[in-house]
Design a protein around this motif. Structure first.
Motif, PDB file in Angstrom:
ATOM      1  N   TRP A   1      57.955  15.966  75.733  1.00  0.00           N
ATOM      2  CA  TRP A   1      59.013  15.475  74.851  1.00  0.00           C
ATOM      3  C   TRP A   1      58.946  13.980  74.561  1.00  0.00           C
ATOM      4  O   TRP A   1      59.664  13.493  73.685  1.00  0.00           O
ATOM      5  CB  TRP A   1      60.377  15.810  75.445  1.00  0.00           C
ATOM      6  CG  TRP A   1      60.719  17.258  75.318  1.00  0.00           C
ATOM      7  CD1 TRP A   1      60.529  18.237  76.257  1.00  0.00           C
ATOM      8  CD2 TRP A   1      61.291  17.925  74.188  1.00  0.00           C
ATOM      9  NE1 TRP A   1      60.951  19.454  75.784  1.00  0.00           N
ATOM     10  CE2 TRP A   1      61.432  19.292  74.516  1.00  0.00           C
ATOM     11  CE3 TRP A   1      61.717  17.498  72.925  1.00  0.00           C
ATOM     12  CZ2 TRP A   1      61.967  20.230  73.640  1.00  0.00           C
ATOM     13  CZ3 TRP A   1      62.255  18.423  72.045  1.00  0.00           C
ATOM     14  CH2 TRP A   1      62.372  19.775  72.410  1.00  0.00           C
TER      15      TRP A   1
ATOM     16  N   PRO B   1      62.342  18.830  67.132  1.00  0.00           N
ATOM     17  CA  PRO B   1      62.027  17.588  67.835  1.00  0.00           C
ATOM     18  C   PRO B   1      61.114  16.689  67.012  1.00  0.00           C
ATOM     19  O   PRO B   1      60.267  17.159  66.257  1.00  0.00           O
ATOM     20  CB  PRO B   1      61.329  18.073  69.107  1.00  0.00           C
ATOM     21  CG  PRO B   1      60.839  19.445  68.789  1.00  0.00           C
ATOM     22  CD  PRO B   1      61.826  20.021  67.832  1.00  0.00           C
TER      23      PRO B   1
ATOM     24  N   GLY C   1      64.816  15.816  73.295  1.00  0.00           N
ATOM     25  CA  GLY C   1      64.113  15.556  74.543  1.00  0.00           C
ATOM     26  C   GLY C   1      65.049  15.209  75.671  1.00  0.00           C
ATOM     27  O   GLY C   1      64.881  15.663  76.805  1.00  0.00           O
TER      28      GLY C   1
END
Length: 347
Positions: A265, A85, A173
């Motif tokens: 996220w 991420p 996310g």
């Protein structure tokens, strides 16, 4: 039956008053405990959010659109395909690397002054616009060149609306949020395939991985990127609907679990403090998916600029849309241009 003596009768009012006082004290303690718990929970969730520094500090305030009672949030979906991420506190890679990252999704979320309704306007990533200091370019190039600050300047110059906050989330996310609500339900016009993913004409229930394929597909869609923009909007609408339907905003336990995922996220600008997030959440408590309108900035056509495929926005209709939005009257624009809002199904 024997009558109570005067001494016993005299003590009853005192007992009642004592019971009332004890009840009030207990309720006050319970209320204080609940408020403290909510505050601490909101602080924990707020502290999980990653902040982008200096998004607005480099802007000349006198040259920006004037602030209003309404709120405009610039929502970006990063096109990073990294396995790790890049947004939120889950990020293990840099959130922004100049020249290495563009914004796959650009949405301006306009919340009216009364916080009763919202309009989400998608700006196609290939829109050919003026990027301050760099001339005409694709709108997503502004993010690649100068990050959130230059994208804010570009969007404000295009719309005439002041951007109050900035938020970005990447593909990982979006996938996590979809799974957090138990998947989303979308309806598409005809069967399409994207790799091993088959989306059937009609209703489809998608988990996070499938939803990611749904929003990423471009090949095989009649309108290419413009159709994908509709899918982006439809996925966000489906996510909101599912979150409301399954109690992710009303049931305290579900709400905490959903917000725990979201706050890990997403990345926001540094001016969105924990206190402002609490205030925003309170103001938006009555907003329902049915009060959120989704549409795309009006387009006049597609074309090429050198070797680049671009989207040309419609100057007249765009100016009209932003004027209506600034007046909290998107309904007026839709009356003038019926069929502009997102339909119940997408390509």
């Amino acid at each position: 039956m024997a009558e109570p003596d005067e001494e016993t009768a005299g003590r009853h009012p005192n007992r009642v008053r004592l019971a009332i006082k004890l009840t009030i004290v207990v309720l006050a303690v319970l209320l204080a405990t609940a408020v403290t718990a909510i505050y601490l929970a909101s602080e924990r969730l707020g502290d999980q959010i990653r902040r982008y520094p200096g998004v607005f500090s480099g802007l000349d305030d006198s040259a920006r659109p004037a602030p209003t009672a309404a709120m405009n949030l610039l929502l970006v979906g990063s096109d990073s395909l990294a396995t790790q991420p890049t947004t939120g506190t889950e990020a293990t890679r840099p959130g922004f690397v100049p020249g290495a990252q563009r914004s796959d999704v650009i949405m301006l979320v306009h919340i009216d002054a009364g916080y009763h309704k919202a309009t989400v306007v998608s700006l196609p990533r290939d829109s050919w616009v003026n990027v301050p200091g760099h001339g005409m370019a694709k709108i997503n190039a502004s993010y690649s060149i100068g990050g959130p600050t230059l994208l804010v300047r570009t969007v404000e110059g295009l719309t005439g609306l002041r951007v109050d906050h900035f938020a970005v989330i990447d593909f990982a996310g979006f996938e996590a949020l979809t799974d957090a609500v138990g998947g989303i339900d979308v309806t598409i016009d005809r069967t399409t395939t994207f790799g091993t993913l088959v989306l059937h004409a009609g209703p489809n229930h998608l988990d996070g991985t499938q939803a990611l394929g749904y929003v990423r597909q471009r090949e095989g869609l009649p309108g290419g990127d413009l159709d994908r923009v509709e899918r982006h909007q439809n996925a966000l609408r489906a996510l909101l609907r599912k979150a409301v339907a399954n109690g992710s905003f009303s049931d305290p336990v579900r709400a905490y679990r959903f917000l725990d995922v979201l706050t890990r996220w997403i990345t926001v600008d540094e001016t969105m403090t924990n206190g402002e997030l609490r205030s925003l959440g309170w103001q938006l408590r009555g907003l329902r998916p049915g009060a959120v309108t989704f549409l795309t900035a009006p387009v006049s056509g597609l074309g090429r600029e050198g070797t680049q495929s671009v989207v040309y926005l419609d100057p007249g209709r765009d100016a009209q849309l932003w004027r209506y939005a600034g007046a909290d009257d998107v309904e007026g624009y839709l009356r003038a241009h019926p069929g502009s809002a997102l339909g119940n199904s997408t390509p």
